[in-house]
Design an enzyme around this catalytic site. Structure first.
Site, mmCIF file in Angstrom:
data_model
loop_
_atom_site.group_PDB
_atom_site.id
_atom_site.type_symbol
_atom_site.label_atom_id
_atom_site.label_comp_id
_atom_site.label_asym_id
_atom_site.label_seq_id
_atom_site.Cartn_x
_atom_site.Cartn_y
_atom_site.Cartn_z
ATOM 1 N N CYS A 58 19.618 -37.837 -7.027
ATOM 2 C CA CYS A 58 19.625 -38.930 -8.255
ATOM 3 C C CYS A 58 18.588 -39.648 -8.334
ATOM 4 O O CYS A 58 18.004 -39.893 -9.373
ATOM 5 C CB CYS A 58 21.057 -39.591 -8.295
ATOM 6 S SG CYS A 58 22.224 -39.006 -8.074
ATOM 7 N N HIS A 105 8.107 -42.654 5.510
ATOM 8 C CA HIS A 105 8.706 -42.444 4.042
ATOM 9 C C HIS A 105 9.910 -41.912 4.265
ATOM 10 O O HIS A 105 11.079 -42.032 3.757
ATOM 11 C CB HIS A 105 7.848 -41.987 3.084
ATOM 12 C CG HIS A 105 8.335 -41.711 1.684
ATOM 13 N ND1 HIS A 105 8.648 -42.754 0.865
ATOM 14 C CD2 HIS A 105 8.973 -40.674 1.058
ATOM 15 C CE1 HIS A 105 9.167 -42.049 -0.282
ATOM 16 N NE2 HIS A 105 9.416 -40.980 -0.214
#
Lengths: 459, 268
Positions: A58, A105
């Site tokens: 999402c 990350h």
């Protein structure tokens, strides 16, 4: 299927998340699960990518790559390769991290630190799914394997040591809060679940926990609808024939993988009329979105997409910044540990081989010299041998020190190769430059945030 | 200090305090705010009642024979109703929306000089008392409907702005507010109808029912008020109006009520 890692393979991530692109742009490049094998194949065929995991959730669409050096434009092009119609501007806004920054990350994403709802746990499951799919398709090699496995460990560590999960307000929690602000008594309400997405299911469970008793389930796959309906004590309704059931639903949860909207304005106008304009809550937690935004402008219709829900969840998180900082500090520590391990793994073979080679040379020369000096007593022989050992160690000390420093800063590979070439020669036990070694973690971030330029792993 | 002045100042101060505590409790949840609000409201009701009794004694007539003075009764009932109905309707924030109105109505009733005097205006009888009582009860219902409509719009705006926190979190659900608004319309309209019928009956028995009565602004605006609320209810039942629109029109309709109560005397 995975090719062996090249000495120049580099961990690289290119992607867009909720910070650089709103949902209406992210949904244009989102990957449906059924697209992933084809997209992975395309990347390998067209761009010679050796390893690749596509994470499409999402909040983000990201490609984790183990590949030879890629130019920035090519790396950005990769992101859009599957979605030709995508605007170039999005590619330009995509972030691109390499080496240590890319690993950092991934660790932060897996730990939920990069999510809109900090600390959310769903993303870890989504990354595991993406990793599992890429592995099954043969797109995960040693580089991505090691960094993803470590990311899963880091996620667990961050979660257990920071308490991020306890402090969070979940997306389903926000959805229930909105429902309670619209409806007086959820026990009397009918929920229609369209699609079988993970978040939709979690939201339904939360609503049931709040008292919802009537559940309708529609899914393109009838069996899945029936299975979920059985599980929650609801009723399966046909996906293509759900129009008669729409007016019954007070809450509609949409989480399909449909590339086009499932509920459009015209359809919902009729539904609103049939409902005599009683309020209806629509939770669109699909990416791409299932409901046309215009539906949310209708009187009595309250439409929330995933960005809306996550934004509210993020705003309502207690001690968000402190927990986020603690989580990032843990990730930094874990990244350093991970990189140190890789440094040791990368540098040690060269150091060991060089030391062994020189000591073999020393021993051979010592033996030859001692043969010419038969009159030496054992004490003298030991003294000479000690002197040669000290001499070799002193000669090796500075190169070894430099090699370790260079490896720690990520630039050890050329020096290690040079040393091997200069000193190891064709010694059978010495690994040669160019032989397969643990993969590289190029440290050069193209575009980074705080901590850019921190020590990366080296090869 | 005269008893009238004393009770007036006391009622003003306590109504002001009640409004302050009610709004503060709504804007930001404050420790002990509920208790202070309850005490201030009860005190204001007592001082308000004392002021009405003293004024009644001074003027010699009850405050029901002229509309501005009726606002004193209206505001007293609204303050009491706001306190009582907040639990009954499940709307804890109700006083935050009714108490400023109570204060304004009290000031209007006490200071606009509309208290009747003289035996010519002394009107007695059950019909008049019932006419005024039902009218005031209808107005209280519409005032609470006005508050519910304001809260509905506030809540709806928060939901449309995707906000869960803030003052709107202390408001009930949209369904609750809509139900409350509908309930006030359903109860207020029959009361107003009854009031109008009783008023006409009373005028007829007094022999004053005629063209002059029909041209009385109080009567005209009373009928307009009735027509407006009847239209809202009808349109809502027939689905021409729903949700936000019912709330907006109910707020506008309450403006007619206020004008009927406080403004029509200027048209005489």
């Amino acid at each position: 299927m995975t090719a062996g890692p090249s000495p120049r393979d580099t961990l690289l991530v290119v992607g867009v998340n909720h910070r650089v692109a709103p949902i209406e742009e992210r949904e244009l490049i989102a990957f449906r699960p059924e697209d992933l094998p084809g997209a992975l194949g395309l990347l390998r065929e067209r761009y010679s990518v050796r390893e690749c995991v596509i994470v499409s959730t999402c909040n983000r669409v990201e490609l984790y790559l183990g590949a030879t050096e890629l130019d920035d434009p090519v790396a950005r092009e990769l992101l859009l390769a599957w979605h030709r119609e995508m605007a170039r501007s999005l590619g330009e806004r995509a972030y691109l991290y390499r080496g240590g920054e890319a690993a950092r990350h991934l660790f932060e994403v897996a730990a939920g630190l990069d999510s809109m709802v900090v600390g959310e746990t769903e993303v870890l499951g989504q990354i595991k799914d993406a990793y599992g799919l890429a592995t099954a398709q043969g797109f995960v090699g040693p580089l991505l394997h090691s960094v993803f496995q470590r990311a899963f460990q880091v996620a667990r560590t961050v979660r257990t040591r920071t308490g991020l999960s306890e402090g969070r307000v979940s997306v389903p929690g926000v959805a229930v809060a909105f429902a309670r602000r619209i409806f007086e008594d959820l026990r009397e309400k009918v929920v229609l679940v369209v699609g079988g997405g993970r978040m939709g299911r979690l939201t339904l469970e939360n609503l049931i926990a709040e008292g919802v008793r009537s559940v309708l389930v529609a899914n393109r796959t009838r069996e899945r609808a029936e299975a979920l309906a059985r599980e929650v004590g609801g009723t399966a309704v046909p996906f293509d024939g759900m129009d008669p059931f729409l007016p019954l639903a007070d809450i509609i949860i949409c989480s399909t993988a449909s590339p086009k909207p499932v509920l459009c304005g015209d359809r919902m106008r009729g539904v609103a009329r049939q409902r005599r304009h009683r309020p209806v809550l629509i939770l669109d937690i699909a990416v791409p979105r299932d409901v046309e935004p215009a539906v949310g402008e209708m009187d009595g219709v309250f439409l929330y997409d995933i960005d809306d829900l996550e934004e509210v969840a993020a705003e309502n998180m207690e001690h968000r910044s402190e927990l986020l900082e603690a989580g990032r500090e843990l990730v930094r520590q874990e990244l350093e540990r991970f990189q140190a391990e890789r440094v040791a793994r990368d540098a040690d073979p060269a150091i060991v081989a060089l030391r062994e080679r020189l000591h073999q040379l020393r021993a051979a020369e010592l033996e030859r010299v001692l043969r010419t000096l038969p009159g030496l007593d054992p004490q003298q022989r030991v003294a000479i041998e000690d002197m040669t050992v000290r001499l070799v160690n002193k000669i090796l000390h500075r190169p070894m020190e430099v090699l370790r420093e260079e490896a720690a800063s990520g630039d050890g590979a050329p020096l290690a190769a040079a040393l091997q070439q200069l000193f190891a020669g064709d010694h059978p036990e010495a690994p040669m430059a160019g032989e397969p070694r643990p993969p590289a973690m190029d440290r050069t971030p193209v575009r980074g945030q705080a901590g850019e330029g921190e020590a990366g792993g080296g090869d | 200090m005269e008893p009238r002045t004393l009770t007036l100042l006391l009622a003003l101060a306590l109504h002001g305090a009640a409004a302050f505590f009610a709004i503060r409790a709504f804007v930001r949840r404050a420790e002990g705010g509920e208790r202070l609000l309850g005490l201030a409201t009860v005190g204001a009701l007592a001082a308000h009642a004392a002021f009405v009794v003293v004024s009644w004694r001074n003027h010699g007539v009850p405050p029901i024979t002229a509309l501005p003075a009726t606002a004193l009764v209206f505001s007293w009932l609204l303050a009491a109703g706001g306190l009582a109905l907040r639990r009954m309707l499940g709307i804890a924030a109700l006083p935050a929306f009714t108490s400023p109105l109570v204060l304004a109505l009290f000031v209007a009733g006490a200071f606009t000089g509309g208290w009747p005097g003289g035996p010519g205006e002394r009107l007695v009888g059950v019909a008049l008392a019932l006419h005024v009582a039902t009218a005031v009860a209808a107005y209280v219902a519409f005032a609470i409907g006005f508050a519910a409509a304001l809260m509905f719009l506030w809540q709806e705006r928060a939901l449309r702005s995707r906000r869960l926190g803030g003052s709107a979190s202390r408001l009930p659900s949209l369904e609750t507010l809509d139900r409350a608004l509908h309930g006030t319309l359903l109860s207020g309209l029959p009361l107003l109808t009854t009031s109008l019928v009783l008023g006409a009956g009373w005028q007829r028995s007094a022999g004053t029912l005629g063209q002059e009565w029909l041209l009385d602004p109080k009567v005209i605006f009373g009928l307009i008020t009735w027509a407006v609320y009847a239209s809202i209810l009808l349109a809502r039942q027939a689905l021409f109006l729903h949700g936000r629109r019912v709330a907006v029109i109910s707020i506008a309709a309450f403006g007619v009520v206020l004008f009927t109560l406080l403004g029509t005397r200027h048209l005489l």
